[in-house]
Design an enzyme around this catalytic site. Structure first.
Site, mmCIF file in Angstrom:
data_model
loop_
_atom_site.group_PDB
_atom_site.id
_atom_site.type_symbol
_atom_site.label_atom_id
_atom_site.label_comp_id
_atom_site.label_asym_id
_atom_site.label_seq_id
_atom_site.Cartn_x
_atom_site.Cartn_y
_atom_site.Cartn_z
ATOM 1 N N HIS A 1 0.631 -1.285 -0.091
ATOM 2 C CA HIS A 1 -0.118 -0.180 0.082
ATOM 3 C C HIS A 1 0.815 1.361 -0.011
ATOM 4 C CE1 HIS A 1 -3.930 2.017 0.494
ATOM 5 N NE2 HIS A 1 -3.257 2.716 1.533
ATOM 6 N N HIS B 1 -10.560 2.248 -0.128
ATOM 7 C CA HIS B 1 -10.437 2.100 1.243
ATOM 8 C C HIS B 1 -11.365 0.678 1.386
ATOM 9 C CE1 HIS B 1 -10.323 3.952 5.593
ATOM 10 N NE2 HIS B 1 -8.682 3.731 4.855
#
Length: 731
Positions: free
Chosen positions: A44, A90
């Site tokens: 990420h 998300h």
């Protein structure tokens, strides 16, 4: 604490990565240092599997001020104005805790935008859920929509557009992508690059808690049957505090105080401090005893890895602390000098008068692993769909079934939960090809859209990548905007799987090709890998957020029919391609076959002609033809305007289903006043643009020869059927 293999595994690090850490540090890391490496080296934050492919994307044109590498991208829209925008995922947090996961996704993307000095003016979202019949889908959908609306509405930013899609591929891994758009003075853009030695490093915003610890690492791993155990890693958002933080930051930005500023997003204080120092070629020293904590006895590990929301890190000019402190005090926010910049090029952390961590900044950033993972090329399935080989279905029944399906029904049950008009500058909102937001107190506007087409990308990633960029382009063109640039959120499965990595690599090549041809560069974005559960990966789902400029507010357009007895025309050629179409996927449950061909020359020529026709005010309405083909595009135009149509079948048409449900690309429907028809036809012929006259607008009825006739009012009710059923389940 002794670092064992079990501890290394829990931090998501591979044994060879741990060996590299020891080599870079010339020693064993302690537990805190291991956690920091884990945060910075996960997928990420480091983009270790995607970076070599992302470098291929075009990132510049004459309007680009800032491309990828900052908190958000920045484009010039003239008159000293700049648009700042970005989209991020998300996904994992929203599956685990849908309300807070989606809410904090909105909060995070807003901070990325106002960190750059922009006041947010619009929010968008792309949300994907599993099959509606799946037992989890309803609760996930309700939670996500409530979270998006709850955060955006409270902070006072309009949510102006988005997409909501359903497919069983997302049953165990939903997608929640949030996009934010802000307006800034192009001479007052703020960046995250640290400058100067011994400059004060300031923590502002909310206090630090234990929520969100290892959130970035959790986003860099597949789910398994124990995903419920990961709920503590989901952050908790407070939109009211975010509003205060935004106003305080924007007020401080009017002064000449800020050297650099960075949102504490993924990996919290760790990533923000490391990124600022690395970009400036500096070191940074933090005193963790000064961190404002809302929980007792927080350890350095917890402070550095917490992803508590509504926090920022600022590097100030010397002597500006008191002035800045007063601003944050006025907004009732913490303001604490927690450290300073140094010339050591190290991240140095002190706690209780001891140095508890000392790591070379480069080891956490530029020395992070970079993988050129093996990938396999997707073979194009050239099988042509022949519906004569399958069950027979009447045209009207097929149309009714499709327009009342979850993916093509009216989505007002989503959009009604969002405040779309707050701030008073929304001109065109959800339901249009693209939203239009006025630049406050000026006669110009921006158009914004988000789009995805996972089935095309699954079938052939290269073609799918091109198609979704072109879809974004057409949506902006259809409202009269000149497309400028895109942001992308690339949602894929496990990159360690060569097939998945191949989907990603080829998709990037498709996006690159289309962006280059259309002069439509990528200025920001996000990669989200490991979207899957128990080795079941989602379809490749790149989401494109596009922004375009409307120089004259009087020259906007939408897809609502304007008059009775207008001519309806198609721009672009129809071949009747059914492969990967909504018709064949949803009505026949056929998911093989090739996606439609993408002719970039036709896309560009047809789009530029539409813009010229809108500019000359010779057309009444425009709508691009996409999912569902001509017939669904016509239905959307009729339903939105409550004006009917009368269409004739083309004489040379071989199959009514192929013609009206086919998803050939690069096409638009336009409505033309009959007085303007000769002029429009002449322009199209002069520019070698293919077109067809297919019918007229009329009162009351939606009509296609003898194959279909229904009142527009009844069509509207059909389009709301799934919405009504959903509401009934809620009662």
């Amino acid at each position: 604490m002794k670092i064992t293999k079990e501890i290394i595994d829990l931090h998501g690090l591979k044994s060879e990565e741990y060996s590299k850490i020891k080599l870079l540090m010339n020693r064993e890391p302690n537990y805190l240092e291991l956690g920091i490496f884990s945060a910075m080296w996960n997928e990420h934050c480091s983009y270790k599997s995607s970076k070599i492919h992302l470098k291929k994307l075009p990132i510049k044109n004459k309007n680009v001020i800032q491309g990828p590498g900052e908190n958000a991208g920045v484009i010039d829209i003239g008159d000293g104005d700049a648009i700042v925008f970005k989209i991020e995922s998300h996904n994992h947090p929203s599956f685990i805790e849908p309300y807070q996961g989606s809410a904090t996704g909105v909060g995070g993307i807003l901070r990325d935008v106002f960190t750059m000095g922009a006041r947010p003016i619009a929010l968008l979202n792309s949300i994907h859920f599993g099959d509606p019949s799946n037992k989890k889908t309803k609760n996930l959908l309700n939670g996500v929509v409530s979270g998006i609306g709850g955060y955006g509405n409270c902070i006072g930013i309009p949510t102006v557009a988005g997409e909501t899609k359903f497919n069983s591929t997302y049953n165990e891994n939903i997608l929640v992508n949030a996009m934010a758009v802000g307006l800034a003075n192009k001479k007052k853009i703020f960046y995250s690059k640290a400058k100067g030695i011994n400059k004060p490093v300031v923590y502002v915003g909310s206090k630090t808690g234990r929520d969100g610890i290892h959130g970035a690492s959790m986003a860099s791993a597949e789910f398994d049957e124990n995903s419920e155990d990961k709920k503590p890693t989901v952050q908790v958002g407070d939109p009211f505090t975010e509003k205060l933080l935004m106003e305080a930051c924007l007020e401080l930005m009017k002064k000449d105080s800020i050297i650099s500023i960075q949102d504490m997003g993924a990996a919290g204080l760790t990533s923000s401090s490391v990124e600022m120092a690395y970009k400036g070629g500096l070191g940074i020293e933090l005193d963790l005893d000064k961190i404002p904590c809302r929980e007792e006895n927080m350890s350095p590990y917890e402070m550095m890895l917490s992803e508590s929301q509504e926090r920022m890190l600022i590097i100030l000019e010397d002597g500006k602390e008191n002035e800045a402190r007063q601003i944050f005090k006025k907004w009732d926010l913490d303001f604490v000098v927690i450290g300073k910049t140094t010339d050591t090029k190290n991240l140095s952390l002190k706690f209780k008068n001891e140095v508890v961590a000392s790591i070379p900044i480069e080891a956490l950033s530029s020395k992070a692993p970079l993988y050129d993972r093996k990938w396999v090329k997707k073979k194009l399935d050239k099988k042509k769909i022949n519906i004569k080989e399958h069950k027979k279905i009447k045209f009207d029944k097929a149309f009714f079934e499709l327009i009342s399906s979850p993916n093509h029904s009216n989505k007002k049950w989503v959009t009604e939960q969002y405040d779309q008009m707050v701030m008073g500058d929304t001109i065109e909102r959800s339901g249009a090809d693209a939203a239009i937001v006025k630049i406050h107190q000026k006669d110009k506007a921006i158009a914004i859209t988000v789009d995805s087409s996972a089935n095309y990308c699954k079938s052939h990633p290269l073609s799918g990548g091109k198609q979704i960029v072109c879809e974004s382009w057409r949506n902006l063109v259809s409202v009269g905007a000149k497309p400028i640039a895109i942001t992308n959120c690339l949602n894929f499965g496990n990159p360690e799987n060569p097939e998945i990595m191949g989907q990603f690599a080829e998709n990037i090549l498709g996006i690159k090709e289309a962006c280059e041809f259309l002069d439509y560069p990528v200025v920001s974005g996000n990669v989200s890998f490991y979207n899957g559960t128990n080795n079941n990966n989602i379809y490749p789902t790149p989401v494109i957020g596009g922004v375009g400029l409307i120089k004259n507010l009087n020259k906007t357009q939408n897809h609502k029919f304007k008059k009775i007895d207008s001519q309806i025309m198609i721009i672009g050629k129809t071949f009747g391609h059914l492969g990967q179409s909504a018709f064949i996927n949803e009505l026949y449950d056929i998911h093989d076959g090739m996606p439609p061909e993408i002719n970039l020359l036709n896309e560009k020529n047809n789009g530029e002609m539409i813009l010229k026709l809108i500019e000359s005010e010779n057309i009444n309405s425009v709508h691009d033809i996409s999912s569902g083909g001509i017939i669904l595009a016509l239905a959307e135009m009729s339903i939105s305007s409550q004006i009917g149509i009368k269409i004739q079948k083309p004489k040379k048409m071989s199959n009514i289903f192929e013609y009206f449900f086919g998803e050939d690309q690069g096409r638009y429907l336009i409505e033309v006043d009959k007085n303007n028809l000769p002029k429009v036809e002449r322009k199209l012929k002069e520019n070698d643009i293919y077109f067809e006259n297919i019918g007229i607008t009329q009162k009351e009825y939606f009509e296609l020869d003898k194959d279909l006739k229904i009142k527009v009012k009844e069509l509207y009710e059909l389009n709301n059927r799934w919405y009504n059923k959903f509401n009934g389940l809620n009662n």
